[in-house]
Design a protein around this motif. Structure first.
Motif, mmCIF file in Angstrom:
data_model
loop_
_atom_site.group_PDB
_atom_site.id
_atom_site.type_symbol
_atom_site.label_atom_id
_atom_site.label_comp_id
_atom_site.label_asym_id
_atom_site.label_seq_id
_atom_site.Cartn_x
_atom_site.Cartn_y
_atom_site.Cartn_z
ATOM 1 N N VAL A 14 0.817 -1.223 0.000
ATOM 2 C CA VAL A 14 0.000 0.000 0.000
ATOM 3 C C VAL A 14 0.851 1.275 0.000
ATOM 4 O O VAL A 14 0.579 2.185 -0.797
ATOM 5 C CB VAL A 14 -1.036 -0.012 1.149
ATOM 6 C CG1 VAL A 14 -1.727 1.343 1.288
ATOM 7 C CG2 VAL A 14 -2.073 -1.117 0.909
ATOM 8 N N PRO A 15 1.885 1.401 0.841
ATOM 9 C CA PRO A 15 2.695 2.636 0.777
ATOM 10 C C PRO A 15 3.332 2.851 -0.596
ATOM 11 O O PRO A 15 3.384 3.984 -1.091
ATOM 12 C CB PRO A 15 3.759 2.427 1.864
ATOM 13 C CG PRO A 15 3.125 1.466 2.825
ATOM 14 C CD PRO A 15 2.301 0.540 1.955
ATOM 15 N N ALA A 16 3.801 1.790 -1.231
ATOM 16 C CA ALA A 16 4.411 1.915 -2.558
ATOM 17 C C ALA A 16 3.355 2.265 -3.605
ATOM 18 O O ALA A 16 3.622 3.051 -4.517
ATOM 19 C CB ALA A 16 5.121 0.620 -2.933
ATOM 20 N N VAL A 17 2.161 1.694 -3.479
ATOM 21 C CA VAL A 17 1.074 2.019 -4.408
ATOM 22 C C VAL A 17 0.767 3.508 -4.330
ATOM 23 O O VAL A 17 0.634 4.188 -5.346
ATOM 24 C CB VAL A 17 -0.181 1.162 -4.116
ATOM 25 C CG1 VAL A 17 -1.400 1.691 -4.855
ATOM 26 C CG2 VAL A 17 0.086 -0.301 -4.485
ATOM 27 N N LEU A 62 1.814 0.123 -11.613
ATOM 28 C CA LEU A 62 0.625 -0.551 -11.113
ATOM 29 C C LEU A 62 -0.580 -0.229 -11.978
ATOM 30 O O LEU A 62 -0.586 0.757 -12.724
ATOM 31 C CB LEU A 62 0.338 -0.128 -9.670
ATOM 32 C CG LEU A 62 0.029 1.361 -9.464
ATOM 33 C CD1 LEU A 62 -1.457 1.581 -9.231
ATOM 34 C CD2 LEU A 62 0.836 1.895 -8.293
ATOM 35 N N VAL A 63 -1.576 -1.099 -11.872
ATOM 36 C CA VAL A 63 -2.884 -0.840 -12.451
ATOM 37 C C VAL A 63 -3.927 -1.109 -11.376
ATOM 38 O O VAL A 63 -3.732 -1.957 -10.504
ATOM 39 C CB VAL A 63 -3.189 -1.703 -13.701
ATOM 40 C CG1 VAL A 63 -2.367 -1.254 -14.894
ATOM 41 C CG2 VAL A 63 -3.007 -3.182 -13.432
ATOM 42 N N VAL A 64 -5.041 -0.366 -11.471
ATOM 43 C CA VAL A 64 -6.199 -0.585 -10.611
ATOM 44 C C VAL A 64 -7.330 -0.977 -11.548
ATOM 45 O O VAL A 64 -7.679 -0.222 -12.466
ATOM 46 C CB VAL A 64 -6.562 0.678 -9.801
ATOM 47 C CG1 VAL A 64 -7.770 0.412 -8.907
ATOM 48 C CG2 VAL A 64 -5.366 1.154 -8.975
ATOM 49 N N LEU A 65 -7.871 -2.182 -11.341
ATOM 50 C CA LEU A 65 -8.865 -2.757 -12.250
ATOM 51 C C LEU A 65 -10.142 -3.106 -11.489
ATOM 52 O O LEU A 65 -10.087 -3.506 -10.327
ATOM 53 C CB LEU A 65 -8.317 -4.043 -12.875
ATOM 54 C CG LEU A 65 -6.978 -3.938 -13.593
ATOM 55 C CD1 LEU A 65 -6.489 -5.320 -14.004
ATOM 56 C CD2 LEU A 65 -7.095 -3.022 -14.799
ATOM 57 N N ALA A 78 -0.363 3.639 -13.335
ATOM 58 C CA ALA A 78 0.662 4.561 -12.856
ATOM 59 C C ALA A 78 2.036 3.919 -13.021
ATOM 60 O O ALA A 78 2.229 2.768 -12.639
ATOM 61 C CB ALA A 78 0.420 4.917 -11.383
ATOM 62 N N VAL A 79 2.944 4.685 -13.598
ATOM 63 C CA VAL A 79 4.334 4.252 -13.751
ATOM 64 C C VAL A 79 5.200 5.344 -13.141
ATOM 65 O O VAL A 79 5.015 6.525 -13.443
ATOM 66 C CB VAL A 79 4.699 4.039 -15.237
ATOM 67 C CG1 VAL A 79 6.175 3.708 -15.384
ATOM 68 C CG2 VAL A 79 3.833 2.941 -15.850
#
Length: 149
Positions: A14-17, A62-65, A78-79
């Protein structure tokens, strides 16, 4: 790093996201005049719901799907700016299509802010077609879809 696997995010991510999302979207605040919606997301809830997939160690993309009847919604990609140009975004977009197919869904949908013009150049290169432009509250959004074969 460029071939790091894409995996479901866990609570420890979560912190990295949040950090990668903030780094990716922060430059747009001045341009669009509001904080981009992905920066205000409840990352912990999205991770707990199984919506977030990450790549890299440390996480760099990351991707949020979210799955809906008939389509997979790409809520956010997000990159980290530090790895732009290394194929991370391309691999994430490829993963989105693979994930949709694995769920038996024939279409991917997404939207981007009209002032994030870079995205309007990127998505069509990956087979996304413009559906409509619509204002949702403070957000002027361009909606796209990709029909999977």
């Amino acid at each position: 790093m460029t071939h790091a696997r894409i995996r479901p995010a866990g609570a420890a991510d979560v912190p990295a996201v949040k950090a990668v999302t903030d780094a990716a979207y922060h430059p747009y605040i001045a341009r669009i005049g509001v904080v981009p919606q992905p920066m205000e997301a409840d990352h912990a809830a999205d991770v707990a719901a199984g919506k977030v997939f990450v790549t890299g160690d440390p996480v760099v993309g990351l991707v949020v799907l979210e799955a809906f009847p008939g389509h997979l919604f790409l809520d956010s990609i997000a990159v980290h700016p530090g790895v732009h140009g290394r194929g991370v975004g391309r691999r994430l977009l490829d993963f989105v299509g693979t994930r949709a197919r694995a769920l038996g869904l024939g279409e991917v949908r997404l939207y981007t802010n009209a002032l994030m013009w870079e995205n309007q150049e990127i998505y069509p290169k990956y087979g996304y077609e413009l559906v409509e432009r619509r204002v949702d509250g403070p957000y002027d959004r361009i909606h796209y879809r990709k029909v999977l074969d």
